[in-house]
Design a protein around this motif. Structure first.
Motif, PDB file in Angstrom:
ATOM      1  N   THR A 195      23.817  51.099  37.626  1.00 17.64           N
ATOM      2  CA  THR A 195      24.835  50.890  38.844  1.00 17.64           C
ATOM      3  C   THR A 195      25.472  49.236  38.914  1.00 17.64           C
ATOM      4  OG1 THR A 195      23.677  52.631  40.163  1.00 17.64           O
ATOM      5  CG2 THR A 195      25.099  50.853  41.245  1.00 17.64           C
ATOM      6  N   THR A 196      24.655  48.477  38.765  1.00 15.23           N
ATOM      7  CA  THR A 196      25.241  46.937  39.079  1.00 15.23           C
ATOM      8  C   THR A 196      26.370  46.801  38.055  1.00 15.23           C
ATOM      9  OG1 THR A 196      23.214  46.194  40.041  1.00 15.23           O
ATOM     10  CG2 THR A 196      24.720  44.500  39.118  1.00 15.23           C
ATOM     11  N   GLU A 197      25.759  47.131  36.915  1.00  9.42           N
ATOM     12  CA  GLU A 197      26.859  46.790  35.582  1.00  9.42           C
ATOM     13  C   GLU A 197      28.138  47.483  35.861  1.00  9.42           C
ATOM     14  OE1 GLU A 197      27.917  44.941  32.202  1.00  9.42           O
ATOM     15  OE2 GLU A 197      26.035  44.480  33.544  1.00  9.42           O
ATOM     16  N   ALA A 198      28.123  48.789  36.108  1.00 10.99           N
ATOM     17  CA  ALA A 198      29.290  49.627  36.193  1.00 10.99           C
ATOM     18  C   ALA A 198      30.211  49.170  37.615  1.00 10.99           C
ATOM     19  CB  ALA A 198      28.730  51.029  36.577  1.00 10.99           C
ATOM     20  N   LEU A 199      29.611  48.747  38.514  1.00 16.12           N
ATOM     21  CA  LEU A 199      30.316  48.302  39.567  1.00 16.12           C
ATOM     22  C   LEU A 199      30.952  46.907  39.378  1.00 16.12           C
ATOM     23  CD1 LEU A 199      27.811  49.011  42.589  1.00 16.12           C
ATOM     24  CD2 LEU A 199      29.937  50.217  42.070  1.00 16.12           C
ATOM     25  N   LYS A 200      30.647  46.112  38.417  1.00 10.65           N
ATOM     26  CA  LYS A 200      31.511  44.863  38.158  1.00 10.65           C
ATOM     27  C   LYS A 200      32.953  45.190  37.822  1.00 10.65           C
ATOM     28  CE  LYS A 200      27.276  42.683  36.290  1.00 10.65           C
ATOM     29  NZ  LYS A 200      26.479  42.368  34.873  1.00 10.65           N
ATOM     30  N   GLY A 201      33.205  46.145  37.094  1.00  8.16           N
ATOM     31  CA  GLY A 201      34.764  46.216  36.938  1.00  8.16           C
ATOM     32  C   GLY A 201      35.229  46.662  38.147  1.00  8.16           C
ATOM     33  N   TYR A 202      34.777  47.627  39.061  1.00  5.77           N
ATOM     34  CA  TYR A 202      35.153  48.005  40.113  1.00  5.77           C
ATOM     35  C   TYR A 202      35.670  47.036  41.061  1.00  5.77           C
ATOM     36  CZ  TYR A 202      34.498  52.817  38.616  1.00  5.77           C
ATOM     37  OH  TYR A 202      34.786  54.192  37.729  1.00  5.77           O
ATOM     38  N   VAL A 203      34.877  45.950  41.118  1.00  7.31           N
ATOM     39  CA  VAL A 203      34.905  44.625  42.001  1.00  7.31           C
ATOM     40  C   VAL A 203      35.988  44.040  41.387  1.00  7.31           C
ATOM     41  CG1 VAL A 203      34.055  42.535  42.887  1.00  7.31           C
ATOM     42  CG2 VAL A 203      32.556  44.812  42.918  1.00  7.31           C
ATOM     43  N   LEU A 204      36.074  43.755  40.216  1.00  9.19           N
ATOM     44  CA  LEU A 204      37.007  42.958  39.390  1.00  9.19           C
ATOM     45  C   LEU A 204      38.441  43.735  39.728  1.00  9.19           C
ATOM     46  CD1 LEU A 204      37.917  40.660  37.599  1.00  9.19           C
ATOM     47  CD2 LEU A 204      37.399  42.076  35.620  1.00  9.19           C
ATOM     48  N   GLN A 205      38.395  44.962  39.732  1.00 11.76           N
ATOM     49  CA  GLN A 205      39.776  45.733  40.313  1.00 11.76           C
ATOM     50  C   GLN A 205      40.248  45.201  41.297  1.00 11.76           C
ATOM     51  OE1 GLN A 205      39.003  50.060  39.617  1.00 11.76           O
ATOM     52  NE2 GLN A 205      38.131  49.642  37.764  1.00 11.76           N
TER      53      GLN A 205
END
Length: 251
Positions: A195-205
């Motif tokens: 989860t944490t790894e996948a969410l990094k991109g969504y936060v960067l978006q």
């Protein structure tokens, strides 16, 4: 932009501190981590605002149920977030409510607030007259829904069949390991260790949009927003992390 504040979602698998560390390696300016937004910026209006933003039906645009019992439920959900679940909220209405809750002095163009939220949010689709779950909603504050990571992008059809079959037989949802073994293809499920790894991109978006005004990337990239789980896996958990254009900014 000079500051990003990322808010924790303590009842979820998401690790805000790890996401913030990853973000600091890729952007200039301060990246701060704060406690749960709904604790830090809670006000008396939020329970009724959440009640008013509840999606009542997947195919009805009108939202909201502000009967006393529903408002009391939302009050309890603010006090004990682990008790909340199974409700879809109008993401735009929630975003407006959270924006109003941010102190005016912190609601500036050089300070982006990014809320890791433990609730499912959606947006209305005029093209097909139905609600669609979302992983994130860009703006101020940007909302990143942790349940949305598992629920919004579509899983393989066989996943839903296996889940329904097991639920009918046992009355419970099958463990992730069982579904992964029974269903072909990769996907994320509740409390997934990725989860944490996948969410990094969504936060960067959210940060990228705030900095540049650009929306999602059309290529397979951390800044893309796939509609299916296999696309999420490829974009967020596989190399290369960025397309050629965005690698120059963030890789």
């Amino acid at each position: 932009m000079t500051k990003v504040t990322l808010y924790r979602a303590p009842t979820t698998e998401a690790n805000a501190d790890d996401i913030a560390d990853w973000l600091r390696d890729r952007i200039t300016g301060e990246v701060a981590v704060s406690d749960r937004f709904l604790d830090v910026h809670r006000n008396d209006a939020l329970p009724e605002q959440f009640a008013d933003s509840r999606v009542l039906s997947p195919y009805e645009r009108e939202t909201g149920n502000t009967m006393l019992g529903i408002v009391r439920y939302e009050e309890r959900a603010l006090d004990s977030p682990e008790r909340e679940g199974g409700v879809l909220y109008d993401g735009v209405a929630v975003q407006r409510a959270l924006n109003a809750a941010i102190p005016e002095a912190e609601r500036t163009l050089d300070h982006l607030h990014v809320v890791l939220l433990d609730r499912a949010i959606g947006t209305w689709g005029d093209h097909d007259a139905r609600w669609h779950k979302r992983v994130n909603l860009l703006g101020q504050p940007a909302i990143v829904s942790v349940p949305g990571l598992y629920e919004a992008p579509a899983k393989p059809e066989q996943y839903y069949k296996e889940k329904q079959k097991t639920a009918l037989l046992s009355g419970d949802t099958p463990p992730r390991e069982v579904l992964e073994n029974e269903v072909e293809g990769e996907f994320l499920v509740e409390s997934d260790p990725r989860t944490t790894e996948a969410l990094k991109g969504y936060v960067l978006q959210a940060v990228h949009c705030w900095r540049t005004g650009e929306g999602f990337c059309d290529d397979e990239c951390r800044l893309s927003n796939p509609h299916r789980q296999p696309g999420v896996i490829e974009a967020q958990l596989r190399d290369p992390a960025f397309c050629e254009d965005h690698a120059e900014l963030y890789d």
